[in-house]
Design a protein around this motif. Sequence first.
Motif, mmCIF file in Angstrom:
data_model
loop_
_atom_site.group_PDB
_atom_site.id
_atom_site.type_symbol
_atom_site.label_atom_id
_atom_site.label_comp_id
_atom_site.label_asym_id
_atom_site.label_seq_id
_atom_site.Cartn_x
_atom_site.Cartn_y
_atom_site.Cartn_z
ATOM 1 N N VAL A 55 25.203 7.866 48.820
ATOM 2 C CA VAL A 55 24.574 7.777 47.500
ATOM 3 C C VAL A 55 24.406 6.311 47.132
ATOM 4 O O VAL A 55 25.372 5.545 47.172
ATOM 5 C CB VAL A 55 25.421 8.483 46.417
ATOM 6 C CG1 VAL A 55 24.753 8.340 45.050
ATOM 7 C CG2 VAL A 55 25.638 9.953 46.762
ATOM 8 N N ARG A 56 23.186 5.949 46.766
ATOM 9 C CA ARG A 56 22.891 4.609 46.274
ATOM 10 C C ARG A 56 22.140 4.734 44.961
ATOM 11 O O ARG A 56 21.037 5.269 44.927
ATOM 12 C CB ARG A 56 22.035 3.833 47.280
ATOM 13 C CG ARG A 56 22.800 3.353 48.490
ATOM 14 C CD ARG A 56 23.673 2.148 48.133
ATOM 15 N NE ARG A 56 24.455 1.671 49.269
ATOM 16 C CZ ARG A 56 25.631 2.155 49.616
ATOM 17 N NH1 ARG A 56 26.166 3.149 48.932
ATOM 18 N NH2 ARG A 56 26.303 1.665 50.635
ATOM 19 N N THR A 57 22.752 4.254 43.893
ATOM 20 C CA THR A 57 22.118 4.323 42.572
ATOM 21 C C THR A 57 22.109 2.948 41.930
ATOM 22 O O THR A 57 23.112 2.247 41.918
ATOM 23 C CB THR A 57 22.871 5.298 41.644
ATOM 24 O OG1 THR A 57 22.924 6.594 42.240
ATOM 25 C CG2 THR A 57 22.178 5.396 40.288
ATOM 26 N N GLU A 58 20.939 2.584 41.401
ATOM 27 C CA GLU A 58 20.801 1.399 40.559
ATOM 28 C C GLU A 58 20.287 1.879 39.213
ATOM 29 O O GLU A 58 19.210 2.470 39.132
ATOM 30 C CB GLU A 58 19.849 0.389 41.179
ATOM 31 C CG GLU A 58 20.350 -0.211 42.482
ATOM 32 C CD GLU A 58 19.407 -1.252 43.055
ATOM 33 O OE1 GLU A 58 18.404 -1.588 42.374
ATOM 34 O OE2 GLU A 58 19.671 -1.732 44.172
ATOM 35 N N GLY A 59 21.078 1.659 38.169
ATOM 36 C CA GLY A 59 20.709 2.175 36.857
ATOM 37 C C GLY A 59 20.815 1.130 35.765
ATOM 38 O O GLY A 59 21.270 0.003 35.993
ATOM 39 N N ASP A 60 20.401 1.536 34.584
ATOM 40 C CA ASP A 60 20.381 0.628 33.427
ATOM 41 C C ASP A 60 21.766 0.562 32.782
ATOM 42 O O ASP A 60 21.947 0.952 31.622
ATOM 43 C CB ASP A 60 19.312 1.057 32.423
ATOM 44 C CG ASP A 60 19.425 2.524 32.016
ATOM 45 O OD1 ASP A 60 20.332 3.217 32.516
ATOM 46 O OD2 ASP A 60 18.604 2.961 31.187
ATOM 47 N N LEU A 61 22.730 0.055 33.535
ATOM 48 C CA LEU A 61 24.107 -0.007 33.049
ATOM 49 C C LEU A 61 24.282 -0.995 31.906
ATOM 50 O O LEU A 61 25.323 -0.987 31.239
ATOM 51 C CB LEU A 61 25.053 -0.363 34.201
ATOM 52 C CG LEU A 61 25.161 0.693 35.306
ATOM 53 C CD1 LEU A 61 26.050 0.203 36.436
ATOM 54 C CD2 LEU A 61 25.696 2.005 34.746
#
Length: 202
Positions: A55-61
């Motif tokens: 799983v690779r996620t890039e989000g608006d953290l």
Amino acid sequence: MSRTAHVNRTTGETSVDVHLDLDPDTVTVDVSTGVGFYDHMLHQLGKHGGFGLSVRTEGDLHIDAHHTLEDTAIALGSAFAEALGDKRGVVRFADATVPLDEALSRAVVDLSGRPYCVHDEPLEMADTIGGDYPTSMTRHVLESFAHHARICLHVSVLRASNPGQKPDAHHIVESQFKALARALRAATRREGDEIPSTKGVI
């Protein structure tokens, strides 16, 4: 027949890439979402489920963790639906009860094709784990996963703490993910070549 899936979900809020193998020769789990505790939970899901998972996620953290958690769960559920295909030969129904010290959780799964989620956990616990995982999101993560995996899922916390002690949020959430992993492991196991439904389709 290989039961694998690759799902890429990109929105204006997140980019998620999931690889899933339900029958790996060697269980390898590699997760990076930017939310440490969530990574830990998804690693539990892969490891105790016996799944190959990346799983690779890039989000608006910079906003908060909501979109990252939600969209990852959506992509992960979609990957399970894709990998299961027509569900020919699967066990279909399974349950697992898992302890983590004082916490005890049960997950019951039906690979029914009809999305539904029932979630029951104590309200009185810490608001966040690790500073960036909102405990209120566990229900939404499970709901999002179940909906997109097209499964019926019941998860219940049977015991949250010993008498007179405050609930430990880490133990409560982790026992749920481990129970889900073991239930999915059993439900997705193959035991024949028939569709496990009187309808002839799931």
